[in-house]
Design a protein around this motif. Structure first.
Motif, short mmCIF file in Angstrom:
data_model
loop_
_atom_site.label_atom_id
_atom_site.label_comp_id
_atom_site.label_asym_id
_atom_site.label_seq_id
_atom_site.Cartn_x
_atom_site.Cartn_y
_atom_site.Cartn_z
N TRP A 240 17.60 2.42 4.94
CA TRP A 240 16.14 1.53 5.53
C TRP A 240 15.22 2.08 4.29
O TRP A 240 15.09 3.16 4.38
CB TRP A 240 15.55 2.61 6.93
CG TRP A 240 16.67 2.18 7.42
CD1 TRP A 240 17.74 2.22 8.67
CD2 TRP A 240 16.64 0.71 8.45
NE1 TRP A 240 18.31 2.27 9.41
CE2 TRP A 240 17.73 0.98 9.25
CE3 TRP A 240 15.87 -0.29 8.38
CZ2 TRP A 240 18.01 -0.37 10.49
CZ3 TRP A 240 16.22 -1.72 8.97
CH2 TRP A 240 17.82 -1.32 10.27
N LEU A 241 13.95 0.89 4.30
CA LEU A 241 13.01 1.05 3.72
C LEU A 241 11.56 0.66 3.87
O LEU A 241 12.30 -0.68 4.42
CB LEU A 241 13.03 0.25 2.15
CG LEU A 241 11.98 -0.45 0.82
CD1 LEU A 241 11.55 1.53 0.71
CD2 LEU A 241 12.23 -0.63 -0.12
N ALA A 242 11.06 1.33 4.49
CA ALA A 242 9.58 1.23 4.95
C ALA A 242 7.97 0.28 4.21
O ALA A 242 8.60 1.01 3.53
CB ALA A 242 9.21 1.87 6.10
N ILE A 243 7.84 -0.78 4.35
CA ILE A 243 7.15 -0.94 3.33
C ILE A 243 5.75 -1.76 4.29
O ILE A 243 5.18 -2.34 5.28
CB ILE A 243 7.71 -2.19 2.35
CG1 ILE A 243 8.31 -2.04 1.98
CG2 ILE A 243 6.40 -3.20 2.11
CD1 ILE A 243 9.56 -3.16 1.25
N GLY A 244 4.74 -1.16 3.84
CA GLY A 244 3.62 -1.08 4.47
C GLY A 244 2.31 -2.10 3.03
O GLY A 244 2.61 -2.25 2.38
N HIS B 133 1.12 -1.18 -0.03
CA HIS B 133 0.27 -0.12 -0.02
C HIS B 133 0.56 1.51 0.19
O HIS B 133 0.59 2.23 -0.72
CB HIS B 133 -1.25 -0.31 1.27
CG HIS B 133 -1.67 -1.22 1.07
ND1 HIS B 133 -2.66 -1.73 0.72
CD2 HIS B 133 -1.89 -2.31 2.37
CE1 HIS B 133 -3.35 -2.71 1.10
NE2 HIS B 133 -3.35 -3.07 2.02
N CYS B 134 1.76 0.80 0.90
CA CYS B 134 3.00 2.43 0.75
C CYS B 134 4.10 1.23 1.47
O CYS B 134 4.76 1.45 1.43
CB CYS B 134 2.16 3.71 1.91
SG CYS B 134 1.81 2.80 3.08
N MET B 135 5.13 2.98 1.12
CA MET B 135 6.48 3.39 0.70
C MET B 135 7.36 4.29 1.67
O MET B 135 6.38 5.44 0.99
CB MET B 135 7.32 2.51 -0.17
CG MET B 135 7.06 0.62 -0.24
SD MET B 135 7.65 0.31 -1.98
CE MET B 135 7.87 1.71 -3.28
N ALA B 136 8.16 4.08 1.83
CA ALA B 136 9.36 5.07 2.50
C ALA B 136 10.55 4.94 2.46
O ALA B 136 10.25 3.67 3.08
CB ALA B 136 8.91 5.88 3.59
N GLN B 137 11.36 6.08 1.98
CA GLN B 137 12.76 5.47 2.00
C GLN B 137 14.13 6.26 2.95
O GLN B 137 13.78 7.34 2.80
CB GLN B 137 13.33 4.87 0.78
CG GLN B 137 14.91 4.61 0.40
CD GLN B 137 16.01 5.74 0.24
OE1 GLN B 137 15.23 6.82 -0.20
NE2 GLN B 137 16.60 6.32 1.12
#
Length: 359
Positions: free
Chosen positions: A116-120, A108-112
């Protein structure tokens, strides 16, 4: 505010456009859609297609990686995360492709930020550490968000809709959930720094201002909710205002800060993209589309000239990208002429001085 001019209408996708993003230098932008296509376009008012990649599922989100040149990370509805790198290749052909297949549920969403990579994805938020462009190490799953004690009955399973790393130390991750509010997670101990109980029942997407003092949230009811984040990531956030505009339930609309944090760009379900002042929360501009258009993707790049791209959903093969460029003001148009005249005057003075010296 100077008006925007529609520079180009781009018809390259065959189904709803879900996500758009400019590269960090503005030279390229990427799109992802329900047709499984990830397309790279030239920026700088061009909109010319550079490369395209076909994946097996609808593309739901994408971002440009900050560490590996012109590299796109894209998530899809099957849970795959794709890394697509042009690596500044002069032939404009992709020189690297990698897929990460261990993420459960649709992305649904990501941030980097940094390594670090965050994955929802699905009901979880996953933190993955990336060493090189092809090396991924799964590290941490965030805990499930607690339900609100004042609510009776069970909430649906958690679904993260937006992710934001806060602070230079990358130790706080702000997660916007569809039904569970907004939580600032401390990544050192996986505890909650603070939490927002939203004024509306469901949250769409969110954006954090460049100075990390303001949070803008699109809700699935009546518009954009504004929150003050204060000056400390361990402090609670406070509700400020709602900029109202009609939003049919279950339409998740994008929002992103523009103009160095002084405004936000958001989509709508009634044929336009909106620009809202972040200081007084008033509408300052609209980018008109077809009346029935759902503008479900929008992104901006600004360095001198301001550029905006918007994407349309639920129009099948008529789901287009529109490329907008802000029309320069009279003052902005006068600046190049002024500089040119100053340059000519300086050139005459220098030539005269040289002639005087030779005589």
């Amino acid at each position: 505010m100077a008006p925007y001019v529609l520079k180009k209408t781009i018809n390259k996708h065959y189904d709803s456009i879900n996500t758009l993003a400019f590269s960090h230098d503005g030279s390229l932008f990427a799109s992802g859609a329900d047709d499984g296509l990830i397309i790279i376009f030239q920026g700088h008012s061009s909109g010319r297609e550079i490369r395209r990649f076909q994946v097996k599922a609808p593309v739901t989100t994408l971002l440009w990686h900050s560490r590996f040149g012109h590299t796109v990370v894209a998530g899809d509805a099957s849970g795959d995360v794709h890394t697509l790198s042009l690596q500044n290749d002069s032939s404009n052909r992709n020189s690297f492709y990698h897929a990460l297949n261990s993420v459960p549920g649709p992305v649904h969403c990501m941030a980097q930020s940094g390594v670090w990579l965050a994955i929802g994805s699905g009901k979880v938020v996953q933190l993955i550490k990336q060493g090189t462009i092809a090396t991924w190490e799964t590290t941490t799953l965030l805990p499930d968000p607690p339900k609100f004690p004042e609510l009776e009955g069970e909430l649906p399973e958690p679904m993260a809709r937006s992710l934001h790393f806060l602070g230079a130390s990358e130790d706080v991750l702000l997660v916007t959930y569809l039904d569970h509010g907004v939580i600032a997670w401390n990544l050192k101990n996986l505890e909650i720094n603070w939490r927002i109980r939203p004024r509306s029942c469901k949250i769409g997407c969110s954006a954090v201002s460049p100075d990390e003092k303001t949070l803008a949230v699109t809700n699935l009811y009546d518009g954009i909710d504004w929150y003050s984040l204060g000056s400390n990531h361990f402090m609670d956030a406070s509700f400020q205002h709602t900029t109202t505009h009609p939003t049919p339930e279950n339409v998740i609309l994008p929002v992103t800060f523009i103009y160095a944090g002084n405004a936000v760009l958001s989509g709508t379900s009634y044929g336009c993209a909106r620009i809202t002042d972040a200081n007084n929360w008033s509408l300052t501009g609209k980018l008109a589309h077809e009346p029935e258009d759902i503008v479900q993707a929008a992104y901006s790049y600004s360095r001198g000239v301001r550029h905006i791209v918007t994407g349309v959903a639920e129009r099948g093969s008529e789901s287009v990208i529109r490329y907008w460029v802000q029309k320069p003001s009279l003052k902005q148009r006068a600046e190049p002429a002024k500089e040119q005249v100053q340059g000519l005057v300086l050139d005459v003075i220098l030539r005269y001085a040289m002639l005087t010296m030779t005589n």
